[in-house]
Write a protein that holds these residues in place. Structure first.
Motif, PDB file in Angstrom:
ATOM      1  N   ARG A   1       0.855  -1.190   0.000  1.00 27.80           N
ATOM      2  CA  ARG A   1       0.000   0.000   0.000  1.00 27.80           C
ATOM      3  C   ARG A   1       0.889   1.239   0.000  1.00 27.80           C
ATOM      4  N   VAL A   2       0.552   2.178  -0.862  1.00 26.41           N
ATOM      5  CA  VAL A   2       1.299   3.420  -0.985  1.00 26.41           C
ATOM      6  C   VAL A   2       0.321   4.580  -0.829  1.00 26.41           C
ATOM      7  N   GLU A   3       0.643   5.502   0.061  1.00 27.16           N
ATOM      8  CA  GLU A   3      -0.179   6.693   0.262  1.00 27.16           C
ATOM      9  C   GLU A   3       0.679   7.905  -0.080  1.00 27.16           C
ATOM     10  N   VAL A   4       0.161   8.771  -0.936  1.00 24.45           N
ATOM     11  CA  VAL A   4       0.861   9.983  -1.333  1.00 24.45           C
ATOM     12  C   VAL A   4       0.084  11.177  -0.792  1.00 24.45           C
TER      13      VAL A   4
ATOM     14  N   SER B   1      -4.022   7.053  -2.915  1.00 24.59           N
ATOM     15  CA  SER B   1      -3.608   5.739  -2.418  1.00 24.59           C
ATOM     16  C   SER B   1      -3.461   4.772  -3.581  1.00 24.59           C
ATOM     17  N   PHE B   2      -2.465   3.910  -3.492  1.00 29.43           N
ATOM     18  CA  PHE B   2      -2.185   2.916  -4.524  1.00 29.43           C
ATOM     19  C   PHE B   2      -1.872   1.588  -3.863  1.00 29.43           C
ATOM     20  N   GLN B   3      -2.087   0.501  -4.590  1.00 26.63           N
ATOM     21  CA  GLN B   3      -1.626  -0.828  -4.205  1.00 26.63           C
ATOM     22  C   GLN B   3      -0.744  -1.317  -5.337  1.00 26.63           C
ATOM     23  N   LEU B   4       0.544  -1.422  -5.071  1.00 22.42           N
ATOM     24  CA  LEU B   4       1.516  -1.727  -6.116  1.00 22.42           C
ATOM     25  C   LEU B   4       2.365  -2.920  -5.719  1.00 22.42           C
ATOM     26  N   SER B   5       2.870  -3.600  -6.729  1.00 19.71           N
ATOM     27  CA  SER B   5       3.797  -4.689  -6.453  1.00 19.71           C
ATOM     28  C   SER B   5       5.174  -4.099  -6.166  1.00 19.71           C
ATOM     29  N   PRO B   6       6.024  -4.815  -5.436  1.00 12.02           N
ATOM     30  CA  PRO B   6       7.360  -4.293  -5.121  1.00 12.02           C
ATOM     31  C   PRO B   6       8.143  -3.979  -6.385  1.00 12.02           C
ATOM     32  N   GLY B   7       8.948  -2.937  -6.306  1.00  4.94           N
ATOM     33  CA  GLY B   7       9.750  -2.499  -7.446  1.00  4.94           C
ATOM     34  C   GLY B   7      10.094  -1.034  -7.299  1.00  4.94           C
ATOM     35  N   ASN B   8      10.580  -0.445  -8.378  1.00  4.45           N
ATOM     36  CA  ASN B   8      10.959   0.966  -8.391  1.00  4.45           C
ATOM     37  C   ASN B   8       9.934   1.765  -9.181  1.00  4.45           C
ATOM     38  N   TYR B   9       9.533   2.895  -8.623  1.00  2.30           N
ATOM     39  CA  TYR B   9       8.531   3.761  -9.243  1.00  2.30           C
ATOM     40  C   TYR B   9       9.051   5.190  -9.241  1.00  2.30           C
ATOM     41  N   ARG B  10       8.636   5.942 -10.231  1.00  2.00           N
ATOM     42  CA  ARG B  10       9.095   7.314 -10.397  1.00  2.00           C
ATOM     43  C   ARG B  10       8.026   8.288  -9.902  1.00  2.00           C
ATOM     44  N   LEU B  11       8.473   9.243  -9.100  1.00  4.15           N
ATOM     45  CA  LEU B  11       7.613  10.294  -8.575  1.00  4.15           C
ATOM     46  C   LEU B  11       8.125  11.622  -9.127  1.00  4.15           C
ATOM     47  N   ARG B  12       7.247  12.366  -9.793  1.00  4.90           N
ATOM     48  CA  ARG B  12       7.607  13.664 -10.358  1.00  4.90           C
ATOM     49  C   ARG B  12       6.618  14.703  -9.864  1.00  4.90           C
ATOM     50  N   TRP B  13       7.143  15.856  -9.499  1.00 10.27           N
ATOM     51  CA  TRP B  13       6.273  16.964  -9.130  1.00 10.27           C
ATOM     52  C   TRP B  13       6.913  18.279  -9.551  1.00 10.27           C
ATOM     53  N   THR B  14       6.047  19.219  -9.865  1.00 12.52           N
ATOM     54  CA  THR B  14       6.470  20.544 -10.319  1.00 12.52           C
ATOM     55  C   THR B  14       5.980  21.564  -9.314  1.00 12.52           C
TER      56      THR B  14
ATOM     57  N   SER C   1      11.454   3.138  -4.154  1.00  6.39           N
ATOM     58  CA  SER C   1      11.607   1.680  -4.274  1.00  6.39           C
ATOM     59  C   SER C   1      10.778   1.007  -3.186  1.00  6.39           C
ATOM     60  N   LEU C   2       9.950   0.069  -3.608  1.00  7.82           N
ATOM     61  CA  LEU C   2       9.090  -0.686  -2.695  1.00  7.82           C
ATOM     62  C   LEU C   2       9.711  -2.057  -2.472  1.00  7.82           C
ATOM     63  N   ASP C   3       9.962  -2.357  -1.228  1.00  6.00           N
ATOM     64  CA  ASP C   3      10.542  -3.634  -0.845  1.00  6.00           C
ATOM     65  C   ASP C   3       9.424  -4.648  -0.620  1.00  6.00           C
ATOM     66  N   PRO C   4       9.645  -5.935  -0.924  1.00  5.01           N
ATOM     67  CA  PRO C   4       8.587  -6.928  -0.679  1.00  5.01           C
ATOM     68  C   PRO C   4       8.207  -7.054   0.793  1.00  5.01           C
TER      69      PRO C   4
END
Length: 156
Positions: free
Chosen positions: A63-66, A104-117, A136-139
């Motif tokens: 689970r990822v909360e931004v 909120s997101f539910q993602l599998s472990p891995g690397n994701y890019r976050l960009r903001w202006t 990077s999301l760890d298992p």
């Protein structure tokens, strides 16, 4: 001279009274609280509000909360756009605390890019600045919170 003796006497009397009240409170049976609810638990707090076990159904997801907030400074930057994993997060007008969005997101472990202006004030150059962060999301992670506050980001 009498005041010097009176204040220590008052202090000792207060300590003895508090001790008597606490001792008599322990001996009395609890009337309104259940027996397994100790009085000291009113003073102890735990601030962790995240999950304590994996998501039911698919334990591979994290689970990822931004959370998006403008800069807390009065003349600080304002968030213009936020993109996480290729998905734009819609921004609302700023509230009194500077909060602009949450997603909120539910993602599998891995690397994701976050960009903001961010948009700076009209006298600073360049006016818009783009920021990028690799998340990077760890298992082993159950829950990740990403807080974007102006030009800073914190990943917990």
């Amino acid at each position: 001279m009498q005041a010097r003796r009176f204040f220590p006497f008052l202090l000792v009397l207060g300590v003895l009274l508090a001790g008597f009240l606490l001792r008599s409170h322990k001996d009395a049976p609890p009337e309104s609280s259940p027996p397994d609810f100790p009085a000291y638990s009113l003073f102890v707090q735990n601030t962790y509000m995240g999950p304590i076990q994996p998501i039911p159904g698919n334990p591979q997801l994290v689970r990822v909360e931004v959370l998006v907030r403008d800069s807390p400074e009065a003349s600080g930057v304002q968030i213009q756009s936020v993109i996480f994993d290729g998905q734009a997060i819609p921004l609302k007008p700023r509230d009194i605390f500077g909060k602009r969005a949450s997603a909120s997101f539910q993602l599998s472990p891995g690397n994701y890019r976050l960009r903001w202006t961010v948009n700076r004030d009209k006298f600073a150059w360049p006016r818009s600045i783009s920021h990028e962060e690799e998340v990077s999301l760890d298992p082993r992670d159950l829950w990740i919170q990403i807080l974007i506050e102006g030009e800073r980001v914190s990943i917990n």
